[in-house]
Design an enzyme around this catalytic site. Sequence first.
Site, PDB file in Angstrom:
ATOM      1  N   ASN A 215      11.544 -28.189  -9.845  1.00  9.69           N
ATOM      2  CA  ASN A 215      12.765 -27.802  -9.132  1.00  9.69           C
ATOM      3  C   ASN A 215      12.366 -26.404  -8.537  1.00  9.69           C
ATOM      4  O   ASN A 215      11.182 -25.847  -8.442  1.00  9.69           O
ATOM      5  CB  ASN A 215      13.968 -27.442 -10.200  1.00  9.69           C
ATOM      6  CG  ASN A 215      13.743 -26.551 -11.451  1.00  9.69           C
ATOM      7  OD1 ASN A 215      13.301 -25.332 -11.105  1.00  9.69           O
ATOM      8  ND2 ASN A 215      13.533 -27.064 -12.818  1.00  9.69           N
ATOM      9  N   ASP A 284      16.108 -31.797 -16.883  1.00 16.26           N
ATOM     10  CA  ASP A 284      16.898 -32.825 -17.880  1.00 16.26           C
ATOM     11  C   ASP A 284      16.352 -33.907 -17.989  1.00 16.26           C
ATOM     12  O   ASP A 284      16.535 -34.482 -19.262  1.00 16.26           O
ATOM     13  CB  ASP A 284      18.282 -32.968 -17.072  1.00 16.26           C
ATOM     14  CG  ASP A 284      19.185 -31.667 -17.236  1.00 16.26           C
ATOM     15  OD1 ASP A 284      19.111 -30.813 -17.773  1.00 16.26           O
ATOM     16  OD2 ASP A 284      19.838 -31.427 -16.022  1.00 16.26           O
ATOM     17  N   LYS A 294      -3.450 -41.833 -10.328  1.00 15.53           N
ATOM     18  CA  LYS A 294      -2.717 -41.445  -9.183  1.00 15.53           C
ATOM     19  C   LYS A 294      -2.070 -42.787  -8.555  1.00 15.53           C
ATOM     20  O   LYS A 294      -2.706 -43.969  -8.272  1.00 15.53           O
ATOM     21  CB  LYS A 294      -3.619 -40.931  -7.934  1.00 15.53           C
ATOM     22  CG  LYS A 294      -2.673 -40.745  -6.750  1.00 15.53           C
ATOM     23  CD  LYS A 294      -3.669 -39.998  -5.846  1.00 15.53           C
ATOM     24  CE  LYS A 294      -2.823 -39.764  -4.557  1.00 15.53           C
ATOM     25  NZ  LYS A 294      -3.855 -39.207  -3.598  1.00 15.53           N
ATOM     26  N   PRO A 310      14.754 -33.262 -24.272  1.00 15.22           N
ATOM     27  CA  PRO A 310      15.456 -32.401 -25.433  1.00 15.22           C
ATOM     28  C   PRO A 310      16.230 -31.344 -24.898  1.00 15.22           C
ATOM     29  O   PRO A 310      15.806 -30.615 -23.867  1.00 15.22           O
ATOM     30  CB  PRO A 310      14.343 -31.979 -26.480  1.00 15.22           C
ATOM     31  CG  PRO A 310      13.129 -31.903 -25.781  1.00 15.22           C
ATOM     32  CD  PRO A 310      13.072 -33.114 -24.623  1.00 15.22           C
ATOM     33  N   ASP A 311      17.353 -30.506 -25.256  1.00 19.01           N
ATOM     34  CA  ASP A 311      18.319 -29.760 -24.857  1.00 19.01           C
ATOM     35  C   ASP A 311      17.640 -28.523 -25.785  1.00 19.01           C
ATOM     36  O   ASP A 311      18.083 -28.455 -27.046  1.00 19.01           O
ATOM     37  CB  ASP A 311      19.581 -30.004 -24.984  1.00 19.01           C
ATOM     38  CG  ASP A 311      20.389 -28.658 -24.334  1.00 19.01           C
ATOM     39  OD1 ASP A 311      19.824 -27.462 -24.664  1.00 19.01           O
ATOM     40  OD2 ASP A 311      21.525 -29.014 -24.018  1.00 19.01           O
ATOM     41  N   ILE A 312      16.663 -27.720 -25.466  1.00 23.33           N
ATOM     42  CA  ILE A 312      16.237 -26.589 -26.133  1.00 23.33           C
ATOM     43  C   ILE A 312      17.052 -25.650 -26.635  1.00 23.33           C
ATOM     44  O   ILE A 312      16.967 -25.248 -27.898  1.00 23.33           O
ATOM     45  CB  ILE A 312      15.179 -25.936 -25.280  1.00 23.33           C
ATOM     46  CG1 ILE A 312      13.893 -26.802 -24.865  1.00 23.33           C
ATOM     47  CG2 ILE A 312      14.430 -24.694 -26.023  1.00 23.33           C
ATOM     48  CD1 ILE A 312      12.942 -26.217 -23.962  1.00 23.33           C
ATOM     49  N   PHE A 328      21.981 -19.855 -19.930  1.00 26.07           N
ATOM     50  CA  PHE A 328      21.974 -19.754 -18.458  1.00 26.07           C
ATOM     51  C   PHE A 328      22.861 -20.853 -17.762  1.00 26.07           C
ATOM     52  O   PHE A 328      22.201 -22.304 -18.115  1.00 26.07           O
ATOM     53  CB  PHE A 328      20.792 -19.353 -17.661  1.00 26.07           C
ATOM     54  CG  PHE A 328      20.544 -17.817 -17.780  1.00 26.07           C
ATOM     55  CD1 PHE A 328      20.488 -17.016 -16.520  1.00 26.07           C
ATOM     56  CD2 PHE A 328      20.300 -17.226 -18.848  1.00 26.07           C
ATOM     57  CE1 PHE A 328      20.187 -15.734 -16.486  1.00 26.07           C
ATOM     58  CE2 PHE A 328      20.135 -15.717 -18.763  1.00 26.07           C
ATOM     59  CZ  PHE A 328      20.335 -14.985 -17.720  1.00 26.07           C
ATOM     60  N   LYS A 342      29.935 -24.961 -21.153  1.00 25.25           N
ATOM     61  CA  LYS A 342      28.620 -24.987 -21.812  1.00 25.25           C
ATOM     62  C   LYS A 342      28.811 -23.896 -23.259  1.00 25.25           C
ATOM     63  O   LYS A 342      28.013 -24.233 -24.146  1.00 25.25           O
ATOM     64  CB  LYS A 342      27.461 -24.204 -20.926  1.00 25.25           C
ATOM     65  CG  LYS A 342      26.148 -24.283 -21.424  1.00 25.25           C
ATOM     66  CD  LYS A 342      25.102 -24.061 -20.278  1.00 25.25           C
ATOM     67  CE  LYS A 342      23.835 -24.052 -20.815  1.00 25.25           C
ATOM     68  NZ  LYS A 342      22.797 -23.967 -19.603  1.00 25.25           N
ATOM     69  N   LYS A 346      27.992 -25.445 -27.056  1.00 24.20           N
ATOM     70  CA  LYS A 346      26.827 -25.288 -27.680  1.00 24.20           C
ATOM     71  C   LYS A 346      27.097 -23.883 -28.483  1.00 24.20           C
ATOM     72  O   LYS A 346      26.269 -23.326 -29.261  1.00 24.20           O
ATOM     73  CB  LYS A 346      25.837 -24.654 -26.576  1.00 24.20           C
ATOM     74  CG  LYS A 346      25.504 -25.995 -25.870  1.00 24.20           C
ATOM     75  CD  LYS A 346      24.280 -25.409 -24.809  1.00 24.20           C
ATOM     76  CE  LYS A 346      23.824 -26.761 -24.147  1.00 24.20           C
ATOM     77  NZ  LYS A 346      22.713 -26.757 -23.066  1.00 24.20           N
TER      78      LYS A 346
END
Length: 400
Positions: A215, A284, A294, A310-312, A328, A342, A346
């Site tokens: 990204n 994600d 290749k 995984p969602d750290i 964030f 969020k 969490k």
Amino acid sequence: MNSKAELSGRTIVLAVTGGVAAYKSAELARLLIKEGARVRVVMTEAAAHFIGAATFQAITGEPVWSDLWDARMPNGMAHIDLTRDAQLLLIAPATADCIAKLVQGRADDLLSTLCLARDATCALMVAPAMNRQMWEHPATARNMNTLRGDGAIVVGPAAGEQACGEVGLGRMVEPAELLDAVLAHFTPKTMAGRRVLITAGPTAEAIDPVRVVTNLSSGRMGYALACAAARAGAEVTLISGPTGLAKPFGVERVDVSSALSMHEAVLSRYAACDVFIAVAAVADYRPAAPSERKIKKSADKLSIDMVRNPDILADVAARADAPFCVGFAAESHDLDTYAQGKRAAKKLPLVVGNLVADGLGGEDNAVVLYDAEGRHPLVRAPKPVIARAILEHISRLLKD
């Protein structure tokens, strides 16, 4: 002058002694001026063999001092007056001879006399620079221990190739690192005693040996937070995805690439920390089965099966021994809804939210802080300024 300059109102005496690294001191003077400091330069006789006084006078707009008997000072006492309104005396480079003089309390030139006569409110910072064998000599080691014991702040030396052609410890640290050390000295230690773990940058998920899914995150926000936390006195570990950014001064950096490697690095370290700040733009999803070779261009379309990473942050925040967790949320729209969601999902004490158009990959940012008291918008500013404001908010929450 930069309205956000961190050294505005500060006076710094920059002392330059006779080493090859004296050329770096000109850049250091420029950086200090850029941050708003008033800089007075003192040069030893030996320093003049490596760089001219005219260079420093042009950079600082101030006369350069080198003679103990200089008549330009109205009362003829430059060794006393030069530091009376200064907050820091920075010797860079500091040669082995200079360090020995400081330890012995000698006063046979302007600099050594100035060091003895400096006011107690003027701190002493020293950046050693010498041949590696001189640095390793027992006499220098004894002198450095005494110097630290006398209260001097020692920055460096660094390791690397030296002017003599040898390689090892003894190089003066780079001007940007010395500027960081100066800024850290003047930063209130609101995070002293805290251990802070920060993730930063993007992750890169392999498609094949040469291609990745990633990204546009630059890592600047996470690095700015790591720098701000270290300056505020915290012990900082930065787990970084791929970026082109230099390691912040005083920070331990752990380099990772994928979301899985970042997840592993965080889980192995979070329990030793008081604060976890998850700034990284973690992918994600990742390719389910990266090709070992290749992928050749053949068909008009290419389909890649993706599986969830995984969602750290969620994994850490859900643990019984979780530290104070900060998330964030970078969103393209409906920032309040998603950021507050969020934070609630969490169970985070703080979420920092921003619209991707406002800061992703850039040098500035505009963010909103979401906590139990509601939303707290911060005006658009350079990311280091935003980072300091976020750390101040975290410090207040930790005290509650």
